[in-house]
Write a protein that holds these residues in place. Structure first.
Motif, PDB file in Angstrom:
ATOM      1  N   GLN A 135      -2.915   2.158   5.703  1.00  0.00           N
ATOM      2  CA  GLN A 135      -3.648   2.411   4.461  1.00  0.00           C
ATOM      3  C   GLN A 135      -4.554   1.224   4.186  1.00  0.00           C
ATOM      4  O   GLN A 135      -4.327   0.117   4.693  1.00  0.00           O
ATOM      5  N   SER A 136      -5.581   1.436   3.415  1.00  0.00           N
ATOM      6  CA  SER A 136      -6.493   0.375   2.996  1.00  0.00           C
ATOM      7  C   SER A 136      -6.223   0.094   1.520  1.00  0.00           C
ATOM      8  O   SER A 136      -6.504   0.935   0.670  1.00  0.00           O
ATOM      9  N   VAL A 137      -5.696  -1.081   1.226  1.00  0.00           N
ATOM     10  CA  VAL A 137      -5.355  -1.444  -0.147  1.00  0.00           C
ATOM     11  C   VAL A 137      -6.483  -2.288  -0.719  1.00  0.00           C
ATOM     12  O   VAL A 137      -6.788  -3.360  -0.195  1.00  0.00           O
ATOM     13  N   PRO A 138      -7.145  -1.842  -1.787  1.00  0.00           N
ATOM     14  CA  PRO A 138      -8.247  -2.616  -2.368  1.00  0.00           C
ATOM     15  C   PRO A 138      -7.752  -3.906  -3.024  1.00  0.00           C
ATOM     16  O   PRO A 138      -6.758  -3.904  -3.753  1.00  0.00           O
ATOM     17  N   LEU A 139      -8.452  -5.004  -2.760  1.00  0.00           N
ATOM     18  CA  LEU A 139      -8.148  -6.300  -3.354  1.00  0.00           C
ATOM     19  C   LEU A 139      -9.155  -6.565  -4.457  1.00  0.00           C
ATOM     20  O   LEU A 139     -10.365  -6.548  -4.222  1.00  0.00           O
ATOM     21  N   TYR A 140      -8.664  -6.804  -5.684  1.00  0.00           N
ATOM     22  CA  TYR A 140      -9.535  -6.958  -6.847  1.00  0.00           C
ATOM     23  C   TYR A 140      -9.530  -8.394  -7.364  1.00  0.00           C
ATOM     24  O   TYR A 140      -8.538  -9.111  -7.249  1.00  0.00           O
ATOM     25  N   ASN A 141     -10.643  -8.763  -7.961  1.00  0.00           N
ATOM     26  CA  ASN A 141     -10.760 -10.001  -8.707  1.00  0.00           C
ATOM     27  C   ASN A 141     -10.652  -9.627 -10.188  1.00  0.00           C
ATOM     28  O   ASN A 141     -11.611  -9.124 -10.766  1.00  0.00           O
ATOM     29  N   GLY A 167      -3.326  -1.171  -5.410  1.00  0.00           N
ATOM     30  CA  GLY A 167      -4.264  -2.277  -5.320  1.00  0.00           C
ATOM     31  C   GLY A 167      -3.546  -3.587  -5.099  1.00  0.00           C
ATOM     32  O   GLY A 167      -2.321  -3.637  -4.942  1.00  0.00           O
ATOM     33  N   ALA A 168      -4.338  -4.666  -5.083  1.00  0.00           N
ATOM     34  CA  ALA A 168      -3.794  -6.005  -4.879  1.00  0.00           C
ATOM     35  C   ALA A 168      -4.629  -6.999  -5.667  1.00  0.00           C
ATOM     36  O   ALA A 168      -5.826  -6.809  -5.862  1.00  0.00           O
ATOM     37  N   ILE A 169      -3.982  -8.082  -6.136  1.00  0.00           N
ATOM     38  CA  ILE A 169      -4.693  -9.159  -6.828  1.00  0.00           C
ATOM     39  C   ILE A 169      -4.108 -10.495  -6.386  1.00  0.00           C
ATOM     40  O   ILE A 169      -3.003 -10.549  -5.823  1.00  0.00           O
ATOM     41  N   TYR A 170      -4.843 -11.564  -6.654  1.00  0.00           N
ATOM     42  CA  TYR A 170      -4.356 -12.907  -6.374  1.00  0.00           C
ATOM     43  C   TYR A 170      -3.435 -13.385  -7.503  1.00  0.00           C
ATOM     44  O   TYR A 170      -3.669 -13.096  -8.676  1.00  0.00           O
ATOM     45  N   VAL A 171      -2.397 -14.113  -7.132  1.00  0.00           N
ATOM     46  CA  VAL A 171      -1.486 -14.702  -8.104  1.00  0.00           C
ATOM     47  C   VAL A 171      -2.099 -15.978  -8.669  1.00  0.00           C
ATOM     48  O   VAL A 171      -2.693 -16.771  -7.938  1.00  0.00           O
ATOM     49  N   VAL A 175     -13.167  -6.652  -3.997  1.00  0.00           N
ATOM     50  CA  VAL A 175     -13.800  -7.759  -3.276  1.00  0.00           C
ATOM     51  C   VAL A 175     -13.502  -7.658  -1.788  1.00  0.00           C
ATOM     52  O   VAL A 175     -14.197  -8.264  -0.962  1.00  0.00           O
ATOM     53  N   ASP A 176     -12.465  -6.903  -1.424  1.00  0.00           N
ATOM     54  CA  ASP A 176     -12.104  -6.729  -0.017  1.00  0.00           C
ATOM     55  C   ASP A 176     -11.026  -5.656   0.081  1.00  0.00           C
ATOM     56  O   ASP A 176     -10.603  -5.114  -0.944  1.00  0.00           O
TER      57      ASP A 176
END
Length: 223
Positions: A87-93, A126-130, A113-114
């Motif tokens: 799967q392609s998990v979107p990475l958000y800012n 989705g995914a985000i930075y900690v 963003v990626d």
């Protein structure tokens, strides 16, 4: 499990003091766990799996190999989830989206963003930075958490790790915490991994967005 904990220490050549430090607990607390007078918490099990590369199946049952042959890139917090081959998990800012709430309300209009491509992940939204060190050493600032949105507090699993947006005096506070039941009606208890961060009681009505942390990715910088 106490016997397996001692085996891990022996195999890695760690003293009680060294392992206790990795787990963020005192040496006396670890001694109580190893002698069967206390149990190993879920947060400490997660640290053992992630930081020490221990096979979670072996940790729970003694079956299989003690350690992974190769350290996994992502650590799953819920091993019972059905995993997808790809799967392609979107990475958000989230700073660029003004927080979690706009992202969760209208994800289609927010540009990632990626994308993250890791095989055999549970389904993620989705995914985000900690940001911050409240979940250190399990998570550190700059790591990535992959999440699945949750519709309401009634659908959570007590004691597990969640990504939350909390309203504090009209400002959005985004954090990753363990959510536990509170003795105060209408509240939940937010618990950090880092022992230097105190537990917090938060009214449920102040939680504006909620997501279950499905996996984490450790980001290491090479100097």
């Amino acid at each position: 499990m106490r016997e397996r904990l001692r085996l891990i220490r022996k195999e890695l050549g760690l003293t009680q003091e060294a392992l206790a430090q990795k787990l963020g607990i005192g040496k006396s607390a670890l001694s109580m766990i190893e002698t069967g007078r206390a149990s190993l918490s879920e947060r400490n099990k997660n640290i053992i799996v992630q930081e020490l590369n221990v096979n979670p199946e072996w940790l729970e049952t003694g079956q299989g190999q003690m350690f992974f042959e190769q350290r996994p890139e992502a650590v799953f917090t819920n091993r019972t989830d059905r995993r997808l081959p790809t799967q392609s998990v979107p990475l958000y800012n989230i700073e660029g989206t003004a927080g979690l709430v706009p992202l969760f309300l209208d994800r289609e209009s927010v540009r990632p963003v990626d994308y993250i491509h890791i095989p055999n992940l549970p389904r993620c939204d989705g995914a985000i930075y900690v940001v911050g060190d409240s979940m250190y050493p399990l998570l550190k600032s700059g790591d990535i958490v992959l999440y699945k949105q949750v519709s309401g507090i009634e659908n959570i699993f007590w004691g597990d790790m969640y990504l939350l947006s909390i309203d504090i005096d009209g400002e959005e506070y985004v954090t990753v915490k363990y959510i536990q039941k509170s003795e105060n009606e209408g509240c939940v208890k937010l618990v950090s991994q880092n022992p230097h961060h105190a537990d917090k009681e938060v009214p449920v009505e102040r939680i504006r967005a909620l997501a279950f942390v499905k996996a984490s990715i450790r980001m290491n910088s090479i100097r």
